[in-house]
Design a protein around this motif. Structure first.
Motif, PDB file in Angstrom:
ATOM      1  N   GLU A  10       0.867  -1.190   0.000  1.00 44.82           N
ATOM      2  CA  GLU A  10       0.000   0.000   0.000  1.00 44.82           C
ATOM      3  C   GLU A  10       0.895   1.229   0.000  1.00 44.82           C
ATOM      4  O   GLU A  10       1.755   1.374   0.867  1.00 44.82           O
ATOM      5  CB  GLU A  10      -0.891  -0.022   1.246  1.00 44.82           C
ATOM      6  CG  GLU A  10      -1.829   1.161   1.364  1.00 44.82           C
ATOM      7  CD  GLU A  10      -2.663   1.091   2.634  1.00 44.82           C
ATOM      8  OE1 GLU A  10      -2.415   1.890   3.557  1.00 44.82           O
ATOM      9  OE2 GLU A  10      -3.535   0.204   2.714  1.00 44.82           O
ATOM     10  N   ARG A  11       0.709   2.107  -0.963  1.00 44.76           N
ATOM     11  CA  ARG A  11       1.545   3.307  -1.041  1.00 44.76           C
ATOM     12  C   ARG A  11       0.687   4.564  -0.906  1.00 44.76           C
ATOM     13  O   ARG A  11      -0.526   4.524  -1.106  1.00 44.76           O
ATOM     14  CB  ARG A  11       2.337   3.333  -2.342  1.00 44.76           C
ATOM     15  CG  ARG A  11       1.525   3.556  -3.598  1.00 44.76           C
ATOM     16  CD  ARG A  11       2.439   3.620  -4.818  1.00 44.76           C
ATOM     17  NE  ARG A  11       1.727   3.989  -6.022  1.00 44.76           N
ATOM     18  CZ  ARG A  11       1.150   3.138  -6.857  1.00 44.76           C
ATOM     19  NH1 ARG A  11       1.184   1.832  -6.576  1.00 44.76           N
ATOM     20  NH2 ARG A  11       0.540   3.569  -7.943  1.00 44.76           N
ATOM     21  N   ASN A  12       1.356   5.636  -0.598  1.00 44.58           N
ATOM     22  CA  ASN A  12       0.671   6.917  -0.464  1.00 44.58           C
ATOM     23  C   ASN A  12       0.086   7.379  -1.795  1.00 44.58           C
ATOM     24  O   ASN A  12       0.659   7.148  -2.862  1.00 44.58           O
ATOM     25  CB  ASN A  12       1.659   7.988   0.018  1.00 44.58           C
ATOM     26  CG  ASN A  12       1.773   8.017   1.526  1.00 44.58           C
ATOM     27  OD1 ASN A  12       0.773   7.936   2.229  1.00 44.58           O
ATOM     28  ND2 ASN A  12       2.999   8.110   2.026  1.00 44.58           N
ATOM     29  N   ARG A  13      -1.060   8.021  -1.690  1.00 43.18           N
ATOM     30  CA  ARG A  13      -1.625   8.718  -2.852  1.00 43.18           C
ATOM     31  C   ARG A  13      -1.619  10.205  -2.522  1.00 43.18           C
ATOM     32  O   ARG A  13      -2.194  10.644  -1.537  1.00 43.18           O
ATOM     33  CB  ARG A  13      -3.041   8.259  -3.155  1.00 43.18           C
ATOM     34  CG  ARG A  13      -3.668   8.983  -4.343  1.00 43.18           C
ATOM     35  CD  ARG A  13      -5.084   8.522  -4.602  1.00 43.18           C
ATOM     36  NE  ARG A  13      -5.679   9.279  -5.695  1.00 43.18           N
ATOM     37  CZ  ARG A  13      -6.273  10.470  -5.565  1.00 43.18           C
ATOM     38  NH1 ARG A  13      -6.363  11.038  -4.357  1.00 43.18           N
ATOM     39  NH2 ARG A  13      -6.779  11.081  -6.618  1.00 43.18           N
ATOM     40  N   TYR A  14      -0.902  10.964  -3.364  1.00 44.49           N
ATOM     41  CA  TYR A  14      -0.752  12.390  -3.087  1.00 44.49           C
ATOM     42  C   TYR A  14      -1.790  13.207  -3.886  1.00 44.49           C
ATOM     43  O   TYR A  14      -2.162  12.829  -4.997  1.00 44.49           O
ATOM     44  CB  TYR A  14       0.659  12.845  -3.466  1.00 44.49           C
ATOM     45  CG  TYR A  14       1.729  12.176  -2.645  1.00 44.49           C
ATOM     46  CD1 TYR A  14       1.996  12.587  -1.340  1.00 44.49           C
ATOM     47  CD2 TYR A  14       2.471  11.126  -3.165  1.00 44.49           C
ATOM     48  CE1 TYR A  14       2.970  11.973  -0.581  1.00 44.49           C
ATOM     49  CE2 TYR A  14       3.456  10.501  -2.419  1.00 44.49           C
ATOM     50  CZ  TYR A  14       3.696  10.931  -1.132  1.00 44.49           C
ATOM     51  OH  TYR A  14       4.658  10.326  -0.379  1.00 44.49           O
ATOM     52  N   PHE A  15      -2.227  14.288  -3.293  1.00 44.65           N
ATOM     53  CA  PHE A  15      -3.108  15.223  -3.982  1.00 44.65           C
ATOM     54  C   PHE A  15      -2.818  16.618  -3.439  1.00 44.65           C
ATOM     55  O   PHE A  15      -2.235  16.778  -2.353  1.00 44.65           O
ATOM     56  CB  PHE A  15      -4.593  14.860  -3.780  1.00 44.65           C
ATOM     57  CG  PHE A  15      -5.004  14.747  -2.334  1.00 44.65           C
ATOM     58  CD1 PHE A  15      -5.476  15.858  -1.638  1.00 44.65           C
ATOM     59  CD2 PHE A  15      -4.912  13.513  -1.669  1.00 44.65           C
ATOM     60  CE1 PHE A  15      -5.856  15.761  -0.318  1.00 44.65           C
ATOM     61  CE2 PHE A  15      -5.297  13.424  -0.342  1.00 44.65           C
ATOM     62  CZ  PHE A  15      -5.763  14.528   0.337  1.00 44.65           C
ATOM     63  N   LEU A  20       0.208  16.053   5.294  1.00 49.19           N
ATOM     64  CA  LEU A  20       1.127  14.939   5.529  1.00 49.19           C
ATOM     65  C   LEU A  20       1.467  14.853   7.008  1.00 49.19           C
ATOM     66  O   LEU A  20       1.854  15.846   7.627  1.00 49.19           O
ATOM     67  CB  LEU A  20       2.398  15.113   4.705  1.00 49.19           C
ATOM     68  CG  LEU A  20       2.229  15.073   3.174  1.00 49.19           C
ATOM     69  CD1 LEU A  20       3.545  15.368   2.476  1.00 49.19           C
ATOM     70  CD2 LEU A  20       1.682  13.726   2.746  1.00 49.19           C
ATOM     71  N   THR A  21       1.334  13.655   7.573  1.00 47.51           N
ATOM     72  CA  THR A  21       1.660  13.409   8.969  1.00 47.51           C
ATOM     73  C   THR A  21       2.804  12.414   9.046  1.00 47.51           C
ATOM     74  O   THR A  21       3.297  11.877   8.037  1.00 47.51           O
ATOM     75  CB  THR A  21       0.444  12.851   9.707  1.00 47.51           C
ATOM     76  OG1 THR A  21       0.120  11.563   9.170  1.00 47.51           O
ATOM     77  CG2 THR A  21      -0.765  13.780   9.554  1.00 47.51           C
ATOM     78  N   VAL A  22       3.228  12.103  10.278  1.00 43.04           N
ATOM     79  CA  VAL A  22       4.293  11.107  10.490  1.00 43.04           C
ATOM     80  C   VAL A  22       3.896   9.774   9.864  1.00 43.04           C
ATOM     81  O   VAL A  22       4.713   9.074   9.254  1.00 43.04           O
ATOM     82  CB  VAL A  22       4.574  10.950  11.991  1.00 43.04           C
ATOM     83  CG1 VAL A  22       5.506   9.765  12.246  1.00 43.04           C
ATOM     84  CG2 VAL A  22       5.173  12.224  12.558  1.00 43.04           C
ATOM     85  N   ARG A  23       2.647   9.401  10.004  1.00 43.19           N
ATOM     86  CA  ARG A  23       2.177   8.120   9.444  1.00 43.19           C
ATOM     87  C   ARG A  23       2.403   8.051   7.944  1.00 43.19           C
ATOM     88  O   ARG A  23       2.778   7.005   7.399  1.00 43.19           O
ATOM     89  CB  ARG A  23       0.697   7.954   9.766  1.00 43.19           C
ATOM     90  CG  ARG A  23       0.039   6.753   9.093  1.00 43.19           C
ATOM     91  CD  ARG A  23      -1.406   6.630   9.510  1.00 43.19           C
ATOM     92  NE  ARG A  23      -2.098   5.606   8.738  1.00 43.19           N
ATOM     93  CZ  ARG A  23      -2.754   5.822   7.619  1.00 43.19           C
ATOM     94  NH1 ARG A  23      -2.831   7.078   7.134  1.00 43.19           N
ATOM     95  NH2 ARG A  23      -3.355   4.840   6.977  1.00 43.19           N
ATOM     96  N   SER A  27       4.802   5.364   6.140  1.00 46.54           N
ATOM     97  CA  SER A  27       4.218   4.490   5.134  1.00 46.54           C
ATOM     98  C   SER A  27       5.024   4.521   3.838  1.00 46.54           C
ATOM     99  O   SER A  27       5.178   3.503   3.159  1.00 46.54           O
ATOM    100  CB  SER A  27       2.760   4.906   4.865  1.00 46.54           C
ATOM    101  OG  SER A  27       2.196   4.143   3.834  1.00 46.54           O
ATOM    102  N   GLU A  28       5.521   5.709   3.480  1.00 41.65           N
ATOM    103  CA  GLU A  28       6.350   5.844   2.279  1.00 41.65           C
ATOM    104  C   GLU A  28       7.603   4.975   2.386  1.00 41.65           C
ATOM    105  O   GLU A  28       7.972   4.247   1.460  1.00 41.65           O
ATOM    106  CB  GLU A  28       6.727   7.318   2.091  1.00 41.65           C
ATOM    107  CG  GLU A  28       7.427   7.621   0.783  1.00 41.65           C
ATOM    108  CD  GLU A  28       6.461   7.731  -0.373  1.00 41.65           C
ATOM    109  OE1 GLU A  28       6.949   7.904  -1.505  1.00 41.65           O
ATOM    110  OE2 GLU A  28       5.243   7.646  -0.167  1.00 41.65           O
ATOM    111  N   ASN A  33      10.772  -0.310   1.449  1.00 42.56           N
ATOM    112  CA  ASN A  33      11.546  -1.307   2.200  1.00 42.56           C
ATOM    113  C   ASN A  33      10.942  -2.701   2.065  1.00 42.56           C
ATOM    114  O   ASN A  33      11.654  -3.675   1.830  1.00 42.56           O
ATOM    115  CB  ASN A  33      11.618  -0.918   3.673  1.00 42.56           C
ATOM    116  CG  ASN A  33      12.645   0.165   3.944  1.00 42.56           C
ATOM    117  OD1 ASN A  33      13.564   0.365   3.149  1.00 42.56           O
ATOM    118  ND2 ASN A  33      12.492   0.868   5.046  1.00 42.56           N
ATOM    119  N   ASP A  34       9.628  -2.803   2.204  1.00 41.98           N
ATOM    120  CA  ASP A  34       8.983  -4.117   2.144  1.00 41.98           C
ATOM    121  C   ASP A  34       9.136  -4.757   0.765  1.00 41.98           C
ATOM    122  O   ASP A  34       9.385  -5.961   0.645  1.00 41.98           O
ATOM    123  CB  ASP A  34       7.502  -3.995   2.500  1.00 41.98           C
ATOM    124  CG  ASP A  34       7.281  -3.821   3.992  1.00 41.98           C
ATOM    125  OD1 ASP A  34       8.281  -3.826   4.727  1.00 41.98           O
ATOM    126  OD2 ASP A  34       6.117  -3.697   4.413  1.00 41.98           O
TER     127      ASP A  34
END
Length: 561
Positions: A10-15, A20-23, A27-28, A33-34
């Motif tokens: 699962e990756r970030n979706r930017y708009f 943007l938070t620490v989470r 997640s990025e 890494n995974d």
């Protein structure tokens, strides 16, 4: 990091305007890494990539050299500089007993570093708040005093099955058998004896409990530690033959009432042991193993302990007074290495050769009586997969055999680059290269040596056409310029026999070459009696016809699978 499952990804979706938070930032990092770690695990496996040698620097300390590895979760471990450590100061080392084997392990670790002032937290707390600005991907070294269970090592059960016949603090006896064999195939069962030094000389005797397999040398198994040396590990092989049935399960174990395991004169108490299982299959073993590997589930492929480690060394300790001394260090005792694709390619291209003075063949023979007046029959078959050489001999009634034997082998003759050594009338530079003396095993006296140029191809297309292995008889240059042209340099082959020593030497004359290579020569040695028998079986009256008959028999022997 406790989990071994990386997916689903699962990756970030930017708009535009996204908060943007620490989470989000974590997640990025986790997404990339995974993915990388899962590919590391599936494509490369786990183990030492390079370096990480363990060296005893004194009687109580070791040094771990710089290097890199991948653990069972696909995480990269890098040791950027050598580390020297005293064993007694390392995690996991206990001081209760010094006469033992210990294992130096390395594991992935993370360390927080670079503390900074946390600005956001200062609004809710009056005292100064610090947090760490970086995470350093690192490692930790520690000691394990117990050997790992064989089944828990990476890819442990891919090709073999290893069971524990006996284990205590000082001795471990392991039995390793292949997972699959073909009907009637000869195969080896390996017994491995691991012990601490100076604990006493080990001996093990028992009767083999075998179903659907038979021991070639009988069911009585005996191992005795040599008197002139003392090591921490020994291995012996027992030659077995599989049942002729297909689709059955063979078992190998120990008849418990017959087992006697001793350290010097002290007898150890054996507990009921496990039984090894072998599947007797009709299809090719290699294809079945590859099928098992590629068909296993994704979760099974990624299965790993939550806190994996790599065993870098087995360190054998002996007790001297109230303390210990390092006696020896064995590198990567369980073979946990990772080979990259370039290395595997070069290894595949390298022609391995067997030292024929020490190579072992399993031979079997069958003699039958023919009707009077029929010509003698002689057939040779060589099964390269199991190194079995078989002779079928038919003798007319009233005739005698008088046949001494035939032996065959392969020698690789290294060829170095050269420019101009001797020049033929046609202007080609040539140079001769020679093998060492080869013991043919037929005893003293004259023998007939026949040689051929041998090559093997690693490409899949040749395997499909069953043309990957080629043996060139006579002058191989007749195929020059055709699709059958050999890859090796153009050579002429000669032999020298030493009748009084029972040995011979092979020489090759090579035309100019620009890179080092090996010329692989297959040879057959015939005694005088065997040459006469083959000549008679072919009905030949001349030496040329006898040689032709022997080449046909030799070709049949080298080409039978």
């Amino acid at each position: 990091m406790k989990k071994t499952r990386y997916y689903p990804f699962e990756r970030n979706r930017y708009f535009y305007g996204k908060l943007l938070t620490v989470r989000d930032f974590e997640s990025e990092q986790k997404y990339f890494n995974d993915k990388r770690r899962m590919m590391n695990r599936l494509l490369h496996g786990s183990g030492v990539l390079t370096g990480l040698q363990v060296v005893a620097v004194d009687e109580k300390s070791v040094s771990v050299e710089m290097g890199a590895a991948i653990d069972a979760l696909g995480r990269e471990i890098v040791v950027p500089s050598p580390m020297t450590l005293k064993l007694s100061m390392m995690d996991g080392f206990s001081n209760n007993e010094y006469a033992k084997n210990v294992y130096l392990c390395i594991a992935y670790d993370e360390k927080e570093k670079e503390p900074v002032h946390a600005v956001a937290n200062s609004s809710v707390r009056s005292d100064e708040i610090n947090d760490y600005n970086r995470v350093l991907e690192s490692y930790r070294l520690f000691i394990r005093e117990d050997a790992p269970e064989p089944a828990k090592l990476p890819l442990a059960n891919l090709t073999d099955q290893t069971i524990v016949l006996y284990q205590d603090a000082h001795v471990r006896v392991l039995q390793t058998t292949p997972r699959y064999v073909n009907p009637g195939q000869l195969f080896e069962m390996k017994l491995r004896f691991e012990k601490t030094l100076r604990v006493g000389r080990i001996s093990f005797q028992y009767e083999l409990a075998a179903d659907r397999v038979e021991a070639i040398d009988g069911n009585s198994i005996l191992f005795e530690e040599p008197q002139d040396v003392q090591e921490s590990e020994y291995e012996m092989s027992v030659l077995l033959r599989a049942d002729s049935s297909v689709g059955v399960k063979a078992t190998i174990g120990v008849v418990g009432s017959t087992a006697v395991l001793k350290l010097d004169d002290k007898q150890l108490e054996l507990q009921p042991q496990s039984v090894g299982e072998i599947q007797v299959i009709g299809d090719a073993v290699r294809e079945r193993l590859m099928t098992d590997f590629v068909k296993q589930s994704l979760e099974a492929s990624l299965e790993a302990p939550s806190e994996p480690c790599i065993y870098l060394a087995k360190i054998c300790l002996i007790q001297v007074g109230p303390t210990y001394v390092i006696e020896s260090v064995e590198q990567v005792p369980f073979g946990e290495y990772v080979y990259n694709s370039s290395v595997m390619y070069r290894l595949a291209r390298t022609n391995e050769y067997r030292d024929e003075t020490s190579g072992q063949f399993v031979t079997k023979s069958k003699v039958k009586t023919l009707a009077p007046g029929q010509p003698p029959e002689f057939k040779v078959n060589f099964n390269k997969a199991i190194s079995e050489l078989s002779f079928d001999l038919g003798i007319p009634a009233g005739g005698g055999s008088g046949i001494a034997g035939i032996v065959s082998g392969v020698v690789n003759i290294p060829v170095e680059p050269f420019t101009k050594i001797s020049v033929s009338p046609f202007g080609k530079a040539t140079k001769s290269f020679f093998s060492g003396e080869i013991l043919h095993g037929l005893g003293e006296g004259n023998v007939l040596i026949i040689t051929s140029l041998e090559e093997s191809s690693e490409d899949a297309f040749s395997d499909i056409l069953s043309s990957g292995e080629r043996v060139y008889g006579g002058a191989s240059d007749v195929f020059k310029g055709t699709e059958f042209e050999p890859d090796a340099p153009e050579v002429k082959i000669g032999t020298i026999a030493y009748p009084q020593k029972g040995t011979f030497r092979i020489g090759v004359k090579v035309q100019q070459t620009s890179e080092p290579s090996n010329v692989r020569v297959r040879w057959w040695a015939y005694s005088a009696e065997m040459a006469s028998a083959v000549s008679a079986s072919a009905g030949s009256d001349s030496l040329d016809e006898a040689l032709s008959a022997m080449r046909e028999a030799a070709s049949a022997g080298s080409g039978t699978e």
